[in-house]
Design a protein around this motif. Structure first.
Motif, PDB file in Angstrom:
ATOM      1  N   THR A 234       0.828  -1.205   0.000  1.00  0.00           N
ATOM      2  CA  THR A 234       0.000   0.000   0.000  1.00  0.00           C
ATOM      3  C   THR A 234       0.862   1.254   0.000  1.00  0.00           C
ATOM      4  O   THR A 234       1.840   1.348   0.746  1.00  0.00           O
ATOM      5  N   PHE A 235       0.467   2.205  -0.836  1.00  0.00           N
ATOM      6  CA  PHE A 235       1.080   3.527  -0.873  1.00  0.00           C
ATOM      7  C   PHE A 235       0.065   4.529  -0.343  1.00  0.00           C
ATOM      8  O   PHE A 235      -1.085   4.564  -0.796  1.00  0.00           O
ATOM      9  N   LEU A 236       0.479   5.356   0.625  1.00  0.00           N
ATOM     10  CA  LEU A 236      -0.391   6.388   1.173  1.00  0.00           C
ATOM     11  C   LEU A 236       0.329   7.725   1.102  1.00  0.00           C
ATOM     12  O   LEU A 236       1.535   7.799   1.385  1.00  0.00           O
ATOM     13  N   ASP A 237      -0.406   8.773   0.752  1.00  0.00           N
ATOM     14  CA  ASP A 237       0.167  10.107   0.889  1.00  0.00           C
ATOM     15  C   ASP A 237      -0.907  11.094   1.283  1.00  0.00           C
ATOM     16  O   ASP A 237      -2.108  10.841   1.190  1.00  0.00           O
ATOM     17  N   CYS A 238      -0.447  12.229   1.792  1.00  0.00           N
ATOM     18  CA  CYS A 238      -1.324  13.318   2.207  1.00  0.00           C
ATOM     19  C   CYS A 238      -0.455  14.557   2.324  1.00  0.00           C
ATOM     20  O   CYS A 238       0.741  14.525   2.026  1.00  0.00           O
ATOM     21  N   ALA A 239      -1.056  15.645   2.769  1.00  0.00           N
ATOM     22  CA  ALA A 239      -0.324  16.884   2.987  1.00  0.00           C
ATOM     23  C   ALA A 239      -0.298  17.211   4.473  1.00  0.00           C
ATOM     24  O   ALA A 239      -1.120  16.704   5.249  1.00  0.00           O
ATOM     25  N   SER A 240       0.626  18.063   4.857  1.00  0.00           N
ATOM     26  CA  SER A 240       0.772  18.388   6.280  1.00  0.00           C
ATOM     27  C   SER A 240      -0.310  19.331   6.778  1.00  0.00           C
ATOM     28  O   SER A 240      -0.592  19.374   7.972  1.00  0.00           O
ATOM     29  N   ALA A 241      -0.934  20.094   5.863  1.00  0.00           N
ATOM     30  CA  ALA A 241      -1.903  21.113   6.269  1.00  0.00           C
ATOM     31  C   ALA A 241      -3.303  20.728   5.815  1.00  0.00           C
ATOM     32  O   ALA A 241      -4.007  21.485   5.153  1.00  0.00           O
ATOM     33  N   GLU A 242      -3.727  19.524   6.175  1.00  0.00           N
ATOM     34  CA  GLU A 242      -5.063  19.068   5.822  1.00  0.00           C
ATOM     35  C   GLU A 242      -5.671  18.267   6.972  1.00  0.00           C
ATOM     36  O   GLU A 242      -4.946  17.684   7.798  1.00  0.00           O
ATOM     37  N   PRO A 243      -7.005  18.194   7.049  1.00  0.00           N
ATOM     38  CA  PRO A 243      -7.644  17.519   8.183  1.00  0.00           C
ATOM     39  C   PRO A 243      -7.435  16.013   8.210  1.00  0.00           C
ATOM     40  O   PRO A 243      -7.514  15.396   9.276  1.00  0.00           O
ATOM     41  N   PHE A 244      -7.137  15.374   7.064  1.00  0.00           N
ATOM     42  CA  PHE A 244      -6.976  13.917   7.026  1.00  0.00           C
ATOM     43  C   PHE A 244      -5.593  13.444   7.485  1.00  0.00           C
ATOM     44  O   PHE A 244      -5.381  12.242   7.656  1.00  0.00           O
ATOM     45  N   ARG A 245      -4.662  14.349   7.659  1.00  0.00           N
ATOM     46  CA  ARG A 245      -3.260  13.980   7.892  1.00  0.00           C
ATOM     47  C   ARG A 245      -3.102  12.893   8.964  1.00  0.00           C
ATOM     48  O   ARG A 245      -2.492  11.842   8.719  1.00  0.00           O
ATOM     49  N   ASP A 246      -3.638  13.122  10.145  1.00  0.00           N
ATOM     50  CA  ASP A 246      -3.352  12.222  11.264  1.00  0.00           C
ATOM     51  C   ASP A 246      -4.079  10.893  11.152  1.00  0.00           C
ATOM     52  O   ASP A 246      -3.574   9.864  11.608  1.00  0.00           O
ATOM     53  N   GLU A 247      -5.259  10.871  10.545  1.00  0.00           N
ATOM     54  CA  GLU A 247      -5.941   9.590  10.367  1.00  0.00           C
ATOM     55  C   GLU A 247      -5.214   8.740   9.333  1.00  0.00           C
ATOM     56  O   GLU A 247      -5.212   7.500   9.421  1.00  0.00           O
ATOM     57  N   ILE A 248      -4.585   9.395   8.346  1.00  0.00           N
ATOM     58  CA  ILE A 248      -3.813   8.656   7.343  1.00  0.00           C
ATOM     59  C   ILE A 248      -2.537   8.093   7.957  1.00  0.00           C
ATOM     60  O   ILE A 248      -2.169   6.934   7.722  1.00  0.00           O
ATOM     61  N   VAL A 249      -1.872   8.891   8.775  1.00  0.00           N
ATOM     62  CA  VAL A 249      -0.673   8.412   9.467  1.00  0.00           C
ATOM     63  C   VAL A 249      -1.027   7.235  10.380  1.00  0.00           C
ATOM     64  O   VAL A 249      -0.312   6.223  10.422  1.00  0.00           O
ATOM     65  N   ALA A 250      -2.145   7.331  11.097  1.00  0.00           N
ATOM     66  CA  ALA A 250      -2.574   6.241  11.981  1.00  0.00           C
ATOM     67  C   ALA A 250      -2.895   4.987  11.178  1.00  0.00           C
ATOM     68  O   ALA A 250      -2.600   3.863  11.612  1.00  0.00           O
ATOM     69  N   PHE A 251      -3.498   5.160  10.000  1.00  0.00           N
ATOM     70  CA  PHE A 251      -3.833   4.008   9.155  1.00  0.00           C
ATOM     71  C   PHE A 251      -2.569   3.330   8.654  1.00  0.00           C
ATOM     72  O   PHE A 251      -2.488   2.090   8.624  1.00  0.00           O
ATOM     73  N   ALA A 252      -1.575   4.118   8.283  1.00  0.00           N
ATOM     74  CA  ALA A 252      -0.298   3.535   7.863  1.00  0.00           C
ATOM     75  C   ALA A 252       0.327   2.738   8.990  1.00  0.00           C
ATOM     76  O   ALA A 252       0.841   1.621   8.778  1.00  0.00           O
ATOM     77  N   SER A 253       0.281   3.270  10.192  1.00  0.00           N
ATOM     78  CA  SER A 253       0.833   2.544  11.352  1.00  0.00           C
ATOM     79  C   SER A 253       0.092   1.239  11.576  1.00  0.00           C
ATOM     80  O   SER A 253       0.699   0.221  11.932  1.00  0.00           O
ATOM     81  N   LYS A 254      -1.226   1.248  11.367  1.00  0.00           N
ATOM     82  CA  LYS A 254      -2.023   0.028  11.532  1.00  0.00           C
ATOM     83  C   LYS A 254      -1.668  -0.991  10.447  1.00  0.00           C
ATOM     84  O   LYS A 254      -1.664  -2.206  10.706  1.00  0.00           O
ATOM     85  N   LEU A 255      -1.364  -0.514   9.253  1.00  0.00           N
ATOM     86  CA  LEU A 255      -0.920  -1.427   8.196  1.00  0.00           C
ATOM     87  C   LEU A 255       0.394  -2.098   8.591  1.00  0.00           C
ATOM     88  O   LEU A 255       0.554  -3.317   8.443  1.00  0.00           O
ATOM     89  N   TRP A 256       1.350  -1.308   9.090  1.00  0.00           N
ATOM     90  CA  TRP A 256       2.623  -1.885   9.514  1.00  0.00           C
ATOM     91  C   TRP A 256       2.417  -2.867  10.662  1.00  0.00           C
ATOM     92  O   TRP A 256       3.065  -3.911  10.723  1.00  0.00           O
ATOM     93  N   GLU A 257       1.521  -2.528  11.571  1.00  0.00           N
ATOM     94  CA  GLU A 257       1.205  -3.436  12.682  1.00  0.00           C
ATOM     95  C   GLU A 257       0.700  -4.772  12.171  1.00  0.00           C
ATOM     96  O   GLU A 257       0.982  -5.823  12.756  1.00  0.00           O
TER      97      GLU A 257
END
Length: 328
Positions: A261-284
């Motif tokens: 899976t490839f994920l990206d987002c921007a630093s100044a958007e509302p989805f940023r932290d949920e996307i980072v959390a989802f990536a962490s869950k993928l690694w988990e």
């Protein structure tokens, strides 16, 4: 359901916008007093129509509409094919799900990128017209997308597509739907995906992360609009315990056995932290995942400022990842 009044001003400091974003921010001014489905759809159509016309005018690809059976009614998919013949006989296939906050846009939104995919990978692209909220609710949009993916998986030979190179790609709301469809494919036995691209995906209905609070207001996509969009899909269940992972993929407890899976987002958007959390869950879950958070951009930066250096780099990075997946 049709309108929501804007929330209070942001109380948390925000990461700064890139210098190229600031003039656009000032020109757009304040946020709307309320959001309406009809206006969101009209605005989305106005933005995408020139790019859709350019897609149809491009002589390097052909575009065909096909009607297929859906879970509730027939669905339309658009198939974009390279005109030039492939030397290998079979094309990679990208199944694309469009964005639009779950309520707006159509299967052609963002589909102009299929011309680049045809040029870079000789790929076929399939885009589905899924049911939008509030007319379609709960898991219905994801079920439409999954039905179309099943159709694609069972017609790859007719499409001259390689069954080992079927990639699922979603943008924004389509990214959330792509994540839900990938979970369905895992849980329901296919089709097999070689990769999953989640471009700025809309994953979480709860709007609880820090980035949601930082960007609750503003002229770009903000969490007030996001709350409106999720309420159109989920109604009174939004934010509650009955929401499933097929509706809001951030609710998934187990992301194991998903494709690379490839994920990206921007630093100044509302989805940023949920996307980072989802990536962490993928690694988990042991999934091979690559995450990029591009500094200075709002949600949709790739379309808002396509010439900004970080937007150019983001597109090149996505293409590079897809090229690696298709060459494995």
């Amino acid at each position: 359901m049709r309108k929501v009044v804007a929330g209070p001003a942001d109380r948390l400091p925000r990461p700064p916008y890139d210098a190229k974003i600031t003039p656009i921010f000032k020109a757009l001014g304040g946020m709307p007093e309320r959001y309406e489905v009809e206006k969101l759809r009209k605005d989305a159509s106005a933005r995408t129509l020139p790019l859709t016309n350019a897609l149809f005018a491009d002589r390097s690809v052909s575009v065909e509409d096909i009607t297929i059976p859906g879970p509730r009614q027939d669905l339309t998919v658009s198939v974009v094919r390279p005109v030039a013949p492939t030397t290998s006989g079979y094309h990679p296939c990208i199944f694309y799900i469009h964005g639009g906050a779950l309520v707006a846009a159509d299967r052609f939104a963002g589909l102009d990128t299929s011309v680049i995919w045809a040029r870079e990978f000789n790929a076929i692209t399939i885009s589905v017209e899924y049911g939008r909220a509030p007319e379609s609710t709960g898991t219905q949009p994801a079920e439409d997308c999954y039905a179309a993916l099943l159709w694609a998986g069972s017609h790859l030979s007719e499409l001259h597509a390689d069954p080992e190179r079927l990639l699922l790609y979603g943008t924004s709301a389509g990214g959330g739907l792509a994540a839900a469809v990938a979970l369905m494919a895992r849980d329901k036995g296919g089709p097999t995906l070689c990769g999953l691209v989640l471009e700025c995906p809309m994953l979480d209905d709860r709007n609880e992360k820090v980035s949601s609070q930082q960007f609750s207001t503003g002229p770009f996509y903000n969490s007030t609009l996001n709350a409106f969009a999720w309420r159109c899909l989920l109604g009174e269940r939004v934010g509650g315990s009955s929401v499933s992972e097929y509706e809001a993929p951030a609710r998934a407890q187990d992301l194991s056995r998903l494709p690379p899976t490839f994920l990206d987002c921007a630093s100044a958007e509302p989805f940023r932290d949920e996307i980072v959390a989802f990536a962490s869950k993928l690694w988990e879950g042991g999934v091979q995942a690559e995450l990029h958070v591009w500094p200075g951009g709002p949600h949709g930066y790739d379309r808002i400022v396509p010439t900004a250096p970080f937007a150019i780099l983001a597109r090149k990075t996505r293409l590079s990842w897809i090229r690696r997946i298709f060459s494995q």
